[in-house]
Scaffold this active site. Structure first.
Site, PDB file in Angstrom:
ATOM      1  CB  CYS A   1      -0.915  -0.020   1.221  1.00 52.88           C
ATOM      2  SG  CYS A   1      -1.850  -1.556   1.438  1.00 52.88           S
ATOM      3  CB  SER A   2       3.580   1.858  -2.355  1.00 49.83           C
ATOM      4  OG  SER A   2       4.820   2.507  -2.356  1.00 49.83           O
ATOM      5  CB  ALA A   3       0.198   6.013  -3.125  1.00 53.89           C
TER       6      ALA A   3
ATOM      7  N   GLY B   1       4.662   6.755  -1.691  1.00 54.81           N
ATOM      8  CA  GLY B   1       5.897   6.049  -2.006  1.00 54.81           C
ATOM      9  C   GLY B   1       7.097   6.327  -1.143  1.00 54.81           C
TER      10      GLY B   1
ATOM     11  CG  ASP C   1      -1.757   2.633  -2.952  1.00 55.25           C
ATOM     12  OD1 ASP C   1      -2.961   2.435  -2.681  1.00 55.25           O
ATOM     13  OD2 ASP C   1      -0.944   3.107  -2.136  1.00 55.25           O
TER      14      ASP C   1
ATOM     15  CG  ASP D   1       1.877   2.376   6.037  1.00 55.45           C
ATOM     16  OD1 ASP D   1       2.156   2.357   7.245  1.00 55.45           O
ATOM     17  OD2 ASP D   1       1.362   3.346   5.471  1.00 55.45           O
TER      18      ASP D   1
ATOM     19  CB  CYS E   1      -0.036   6.992  10.044  1.00 51.38           C
ATOM     20  SG  CYS E   1      -1.445   7.052   8.920  1.00 51.38           S
TER      21      CYS E   1
END
Length: 448
Positions: free
Chosen positions: A262-264, A266, A286, A331, A384
Site C-alpha cells: 500500500c505504497s502511495a 511512495g 496501490d 502499511d 499511522c
C-alpha cells in the site's frame, strides 16, 4: 495572490462543504500562486491551517456570542466568522479591527451585505470579550475540557483516555496544535548529505538535524518546496521520521526483493530502494491509478531504476508472488489518528464505527501479505494511527499465523526509543511524547 484572506475563505468553504480535503485544497492554492509574495502565501497557509485545526474551539466561542448557532449559519458566513475569530484569538500580530473589517468586506463582496452587520457584531463582541471567555472546567468534565481546549472531538478524547493516562492524552492532543516541522529524508543514492545541506542553505533555508535518524533533516523558512534545486534533483523526499523508521526496521540488504503493498505516495518504497544501492528491486503497489501516479512522480524525480509501480488491490492474492519476497511492507489503510496534526480533516470526518470496519479491511490485506514472505523473510506491519485494535491486536493476530515469529527490533531503534515492547517486535510512537507522528511498526520473520 491578491487577497490571502479571500483565498483562505475559498479553501475553508470547500473543506466545510466536503468538496476537498484541506491539505489538497491548500496545496492546490499554493501551487496556483507559487510566485506570489512569500508573506501572503505564509499568511494564507497559517490562516487556513489554524482555522481548521482550531475549529471546535472557535465554534465553541462563536456559539457563546452569536444568536444563531454555528451549524445553522450559511456556509460563507460560518467560514468568515471562523477565520475572523481565529485571527482575534490566535494571531497577535493582526489587529482585531483589521480581522473584523476584512471579514465584513468579504461578506459584502460575496453578496452578503445584509449579513455583514451580523458578522461585524459577532466578531467585535468576541474581540471585546476574549479575555472573559468561559471554557469548560477540567475538574467537572475532563473530556469536554480537553475537547474544547485542544479542538478534538469528544469521542476521540475518550478513545485516548481509555488507552493512555490523562497526562499522556493531553500531551497527544496538544501536539496536534503545535507547529509542524517539514522533515526531509535524504536520498543517499543522489548525493551526499553534506551536498544536500549545502544546497538547502544556499537557498536561505534553515536546516537542522532530525532527532531519530541520520537521514532526517528538518527545514524551515522555505517558500515553495518544488522550486528548490535539491528537490528537482531528487536529493530528498518529504517524509516523517516515523515513516523512515518503518524502512529502517525492515533492515534492507542489497539484492533483496521487496514488496510495498500500500505504497502511495511512495516514501517508504523510495527509502528502501535507496538502501538497496541500485541492486535488487522494490515492487510498489496501490489501489488506484491516481495513487500510483503520485508514486510515479516521486520515482521519476528521484530517478531510481530498482523500483517499479503497479496498480493492485492489496486484498487480492497474486499467486505469482507467493513466498517470493525477502521483505514485505504492509502499511495498511488506517484511521490516521496519529497524523491529525497534519491532516485536520481526519478528526472532523472520521466516525467511531469506522474503526471496527478498518480492522476487518486490514486483516484482509494482512492475510494476503503473509503469503508473499519467503522462508527467512520479514513482514513489516505499520500504520499511522493510535488505536490498539488496529495496531497491537492486529500484530498479535499476525504473530499467531503459522510460521511467523516476532523479531526483536531493539538494535534497529535509536536509543531513545528502545522501550520494552521492542523486544516483542513492535513499537507504538505517540505524538507529543515522541518527536514524530503517531505511528505503529511491527516486525515478524517467517521461520518456515
Amino acid at each position: 495572490m491578491q487577497n490571502p484572506r479571500e483565498s483562505a475563505l475559498d479553501v475553508l468553504m470547500k473543506v466545510d462543504k466536503k468538496e476537498a480535503l484541506s491539505h489538497i485544497a491548500i496545496g492546490e492554492t499554493l501551487e496556483k500562486y507559487q510566485f506570489s509574495d512569500k508573506k501572503d502565501r505564509a499568511f494564507f497557509t497559517r490562516l487556513c491551517q489554524g482555522t481548521l485545526e482550531r475549529r471546535l474551539t472557535i465554534d465553541y466561542v462563536i456559539n457563546q456570542y452569536s444568536k444563531m448557532k454555528v451549524n445553522k449559519l450559511k456556509p460563507l458566513v460560518r467560514a468568515l466568522l471562523r477565520m475572523g475569530v481565529y485571527q482575534i484569538l490566535y494571531l497577535d500580530q493582526i489587529p482585531d479591527s483589521a480581522a473584523c473589517n476584512e471579514c465584513v468586506k468579504l461578506a459584502k463582496k460575496r453578496g452578503f451585505s445584509k449579513l455583514s452587520g451580523f458578522v461585524n457584531g459577532v466578531l467585535r463582541t468576541v474581540s471585546r470579550q476574549k479575555e472573559n471567555i468561559v471554557f469548560p472546567s477540567r475538574e467537572k468534565d475532563v473530556v469536554k475540557y480537553l475537547s474544547v481546549s485542544y479542538s478534538m472531538p469528544e469521542w476521540i478524547v475518550r478513545h485516548f483516555l481509555s488507552n493512555y493516562s490523562e497526562q499522556d492524552t493531553e500531551n497527544i492532543v496538544r501536539s496536534f496544535l503545535e507547529p509542524k516541522k517539514t522533515t526531509l529524508s535524504w536520498m543517499e543514492s543522489n548525493g551526499s548529505r553534506e551536498e544536500l545541506v549545502d544546497s538547502l542553505k544556499r537557498e536561505d533555508i534553515t536546516v537542522k538535524d532530525g532527532e531519530l535518524l541520520p537521514e532526517a533533516i528538518y527545514i524551515t523558512h522555505y517558500d515553495f518546496l518544488k522550486r528548490l534545486s535539491s528537490f528537482r534533483q531528487g536529493r530528498f523526499i518529504v517524509q516523517d521520521e516515523s515513516s523512515m523508521l518503518a524502512g529502517k526496521i525492515a533492515d534492507v540488504k542489497e539484492g533483496q526483493d521487496i514488496l510495498d503493498m500500500c505504497s502511495a505516495p511512495g516514501g517508504k518504497a523510495l527509502y528502501m530502494a535507496d538502501k538497496l544501492h541500485g541492486t535488487g528491486q522494490v515492487l510498489a503497489r496501490d489501489l488506484t491509478e491516481y495513487k500510483v501516479e503520485l508514486l510515479e512522480e516521486n520515482m521519476e524525480r528521484t530517478g531510481f531504476h530498482n523500483i517499479r509501480s503497479q496498480v493492485w488491490d492489496a486484498r487480492i492474492l497474486d499467486e505469482d508472488l507467493r513466498e517470493s519476497m525477502d521483505v514485505v511492507l504492509c502499511d495498511v489503510p488506517c484511521s490516521g489518528l496519529g497524523i491529525m496534526g497534519k491532516k485536520h480533516d481526519i478528526k472532523y470526518n472520521l466516525e467511531e464505527k469506522v474503526l471496527k470496519e478498518l480492522v476487518s479491511l486490514q486483516r484482509e490485506i494482512l492475510k494476503t501479505a503473509v503469503a508473499y514472505v519467503k522462508p527467512g523473510g520479514v513482514l513489516i506491519f505499520s500504520t499511522c494511527t493510535i488505536n490498539p485494535k488496529e495496531n497491537e491486536d492486529n500484530y498479535r493476530w499476525l504473530a499467531a499465523q503459522p510460521g511467523f515469529e516476532p523479531e526483536d527490533i531493539t538494535s534497529l531503534l535509536p536509543e531513545y526509543l528502545r522501550i520494552e515492547t521492542a523486544k516483542e517486535g513492535y513499537i507504538q510512537l505517540l505524538p507529543g511524547i515522541h518527536p514524530c507522528d503517531g505511528f505503529f511498526i511491527g516486525k515478524l520473520r517467517r521461520m518456515k
